[in-house]
Design an enzyme around this catalytic site. Structure first.
Site, PDB file in Angstrom:
ATOM      1  N   ALA A  96      -0.133  18.111  31.337  1.00 64.52           N
ATOM      2  CA  ALA A  96       0.476  18.746  32.507  1.00 64.52           C
ATOM      3  C   ALA A  96       1.865  19.327  32.282  1.00 64.52           C
ATOM      4  CB  ALA A  96       0.527  17.744  33.662  1.00 64.52           C
ATOM      5  N   ALA A  97       2.678  18.717  31.418  1.00 63.73           N
ATOM      6  CA  ALA A  97       4.059  19.179  31.279  1.00 63.73           C
ATOM      7  C   ALA A  97       4.081  20.633  30.792  1.00 63.73           C
ATOM      8  CB  ALA A  97       4.817  18.277  30.311  1.00 63.73           C
ATOM      9  N   PRO A  98       4.992  21.449  31.334  1.00 64.28           N
ATOM     10  CA  PRO A  98       6.102  21.125  32.226  1.00 64.28           C
ATOM     11  C   PRO A  98       5.780  21.105  33.710  1.00 64.28           C
ATOM     12  CG  PRO A  98       6.292  23.380  31.545  1.00 64.28           C
ATOM     13  CD  PRO A  98       5.103  22.837  30.812  1.00 64.28           C
ATOM     14  N   GLY A  99       4.520  21.335  34.085  1.00 62.70           N
ATOM     15  CA  GLY A  99       4.116  21.107  35.462  1.00 62.70           C
ATOM     16  C   GLY A  99       3.854  22.335  36.300  1.00 62.70           C
ATOM     17  N   GLY A 100       4.013  23.518  35.750  1.00 62.30           N
ATOM     18  CA  GLY A 100       3.831  24.730  36.538  1.00 62.30           C
ATOM     19  C   GLY A 100       2.421  24.922  37.058  1.00 62.30           C
ATOM     20  N   LYS A 101       1.420  24.594  36.255  1.00 65.93           N
ATOM     21  CA  LYS A 101       0.043  24.794  36.689  1.00 65.93           C
ATOM     22  C   LYS A 101      -0.355  23.771  37.753  1.00 65.93           C
ATOM     23  CE  LYS A 101      -1.140  26.835  32.224  1.00 65.93           C
ATOM     24  NZ  LYS A 101       0.142  26.561  31.547  1.00 65.93           N
ATOM     25  N   ASP A 131      -2.134   9.223  26.438  1.00 61.59           N
ATOM     26  CA  ASP A 131      -2.879  10.137  25.581  1.00 61.59           C
ATOM     27  C   ASP A 131      -4.185  10.469  26.300  1.00 61.59           C
ATOM     28  OD1 ASP A 131      -4.448  11.393  23.673  1.00 61.59           O
ATOM     29  OD2 ASP A 131      -3.929   9.998  22.062  1.00 61.59           O
ATOM     30  N   ASP A 187      -5.000  22.338  29.144  1.00 67.46           N
ATOM     31  CA  ASP A 187      -4.056  23.327  28.605  1.00 67.46           C
ATOM     32  C   ASP A 187      -3.623  22.774  27.249  1.00 67.46           C
ATOM     33  OD1 ASP A 187      -2.142  25.249  28.255  1.00 67.46           O
ATOM     34  OD2 ASP A 187      -0.798  24.521  29.801  1.00 67.46           O
ATOM     35  N   CYS A 222      -2.231  28.913  24.492  1.00 69.08           N
ATOM     36  CA  CYS A 222      -1.362  30.090  24.340  1.00 69.08           C
ATOM     37  C   CYS A 222      -1.423  30.567  22.890  1.00 69.08           C
ATOM     38  CB  CYS A 222       0.064  29.792  24.773  1.00 69.08           C
ATOM     39  SG  CYS A 222       0.870  28.470  23.850  1.00 69.08           S
TER      40      CYS A 222
END
Length: 538
Positions: free
Chosen positions: A349-354, A399, A418, A471
């Site tokens: 999840a980090a940094p949390g934007g999605k 993990d 992601d 990415c």
């Protein structure tokens, strides 16, 4: 991934990591900011232009500490009176004049660049240590702008020095070489006022203890001002040869464009919080603040600024009306498209934007945000607090592939993976990644990605969806990874995505750097067959 200012999606413990989150106020390499109000946007132009016109963190003291003032003594003690052999007073040397404004940020940029270019350090880590020594946010923005500009095209500045200097600088002159690169970058591409940029860069030689080389710096920068930088082949890239070979083989028709687009600064993308304000209403607020923007057809919450600005100037940023997130990263929410009220897992999840984007779209969503790095997970929490979502999400540090450590056995309707990757789609946001990437990284990352895919598939409910995203622009991490997963997973099938997600790869879609002004990004949507359905891969 492309949510931006790692290795981006490179090793982050057993789950790999996306570095480049940077210091407070810095953009995530995947295009997402976790900046606090008032922080300057890295790479922005307005703040550092206004200012210009006027070691590694951890053990030991920072090499980026501010230069001492003349006459300073430890503990604040007054200067001692010097005496000669006969006890007669000796006339003290006059104190050196204070540094010109702007010299200290340029000296700090030179130290950061020296560490990254010549000693293999991480840009993210060096900036995290250096920026807090500068109290003025305009100085911090200037340091970041110079560092990013140099690292996007270091061979361009190297070629200029080779053409203009009769003798190459020695290995001991790493700081001087870095300062010259920073000076050249101020003229092109940053286009700072030449007089101020030259004067402050020459003065920075004194801050670096290299006053004897001030004349050399002055002469070279004046030549650059007069003649411009020598023309270079745009394919003369700092990407390692093995990586350029992969790109040329996998993307022959797009190879030149990938290198060119990865060498320029990305635009600043915003994601409007649809739960709080409509996109056109927020666009009007931007216009009233003198910030022009462009609204693409998709995603429906996206706005692209015509010029990057400090986040503190964005209306309602502190209140959660808007966030920084690249166009390609915003499309992940469209690819997942969970049903209203669905139970959803954001597995890395980090940094949390999605996670925040999904929550903005659905007030009934039941979201679990998981990340292996507890410290980064706290940053996710901070962003959710800013947007008013802290009480709507379960945050877990673990993990993702170790299901026994975190999963309660209840399946998720939708899972977002992601995945950690080579970050080759976001080099323009994290330019040092290709300096540090090694051939052996790619097989190691593909093993990690497969491990995460296999484990997380067990958490998907029958009939549910998993979106695999990276990415990266390398086939090994993207379509080849998905094909291999489908071949060994009988109850998984690939679902088609439309053209807004990029080039069709049959088992997913690939966006390349710079297309529609977005980052390079891969998306694959995988459906788990219900128990009574015939399983057929592909």
């Amino acid at each position: 991934m492309s949510e931006s200012t790692s290795p981006p999606k490179g090793p982050r413990g057993p789950q790999g990591g996306r570095g480049g989150d940077g210091s407070p106020g810095a953009r995530d390499p995947r295009g997402e900011a976790d900046a606090t109000p008032g922080a300057a946007k890295p790479g922005g132009t307005k703040a550092y232009r206004a200012k210009s016109a006027a070691g590694q963190p951890g053990e030991g003291k920072s090499v980026y500490r501010a230069a001492p003032r003349a006459g300073d003594r430890p503990g604040g003690a007054p200067p001692r009176r010097a005496e000669g052999d006969a006890g007669k007073p000796v006339v003290a040397r006059p104190a050196p004049p204070p540094l010109l404004p702007g010299a200290q940020p340029r000296a700090i940029a030179a130290r950061v660049l020296d560490a990254v270019l010549h000693r293999g350090r991480s840009l993210k880590a060096e900036l995290a240590a250096a920026l807090p020594t500068l109290p003025d946010p305009r100085d911090r923005a200037l340091v970041e702008a110079m560092c990013f500009a140099v690292l996007r095209q270091p061979l361009r500045y190297e070629a200029a020095l080779e053409a203009w200097m009769p003798r190459a600088l020695s290995r001991r002159d790493g700081e001087l070489r870095a300062l010259l690169y920073a000076g050249l970058a101020q003229l092109d591409p940053l286009q700072l006022p030449a007089h101020a940029a030259l004067a402050a860069t020459v003065e920075a030689t004194r801050a670096l203890g290299r006053k004897h080389q001030a004349g050399l710096v002055n002469a070279l920068l004046r030549r650059a001002q007069r003649d411009g930088l020598p023309a270079t082949d745009p394919r003369h890239s700092h990407w390692p040869s093995w990586l350029r070979g992969l790109l040329r083989k996998q993307w022959p028709d797009h190879f030149d464009a990938i290198l060119a687009n990865s060498a320029i600064a990305p635009p600043m993308w915003l994601r409007v919080n649809a739960a709080r304000v409509g996109r056109e209403d927020y666009r009007a607020q931007l216009a009233q603040a003198g910030i022009p923007s462009i609204a693409p057809a998709a995603p429906v919450e996206a706005l692209r600024l015509q010029e990057a600005v400090p986040v503190s100037t964005l209306p309602g940023f502190a209140e959660g009306l808007v966030s920084i997130q690249d166009l390609s990263a915003q499309l992940v929410a469209d690819a997942l498209s969970p049903a209203p009220g669905a139970r959803v897992l954001d597995a890395c999840a980090a940094p949390g934007g999605k996670s925040a984007h999904l929550l903005e779209r659905d007030g009934a969503l039941r979201l679990t945000a998981l990340d292996i790095d507890a410290q980064r997970l706290q940053r996710v929490r901070g962003g959710l607090i800013r947007q008013g979502f802290a009480d709507r999400v379960e945050l877990l540090a673990a993990d993702a592939a170790e299901l026994d450590a975190w999963w309660d056995g209840r399946p998720f309707d939708a899972v977002l993976l992601d995945a950690p990757c080579s970050a080759t789609g976001i080099v323009r946001r994290q330019p040092d990644v290709v300096l540090h990437r090694r051939v052996s990284d790619i097989p190691a990352l593909t093993v990690l990605q497969a491990r995460l895919l296999d484990a997380l598939w067990h958490t998907v409910a029958p009939g549910g969806v998993l979106v695999y995203a990276t990415c990266s622009i390398l086939q090994e991490e993207n379509e080849a990874q998905v094909r291999a997963f489908l071949a060994r997973t009988p109850d998984a099938r690939s679902e088609a995505l439309d053209a807004r997600y990029g080039h069709d790869r049959e088992v997913g879609r690939q966006r390349l750097p710079g297309e529609d002004d977005g980052d390079g990004f891969f998306y694959a949507r995988l459906r788990r067959s219900p128990p009574d359905s015939a399983a057929r891969p592909g």
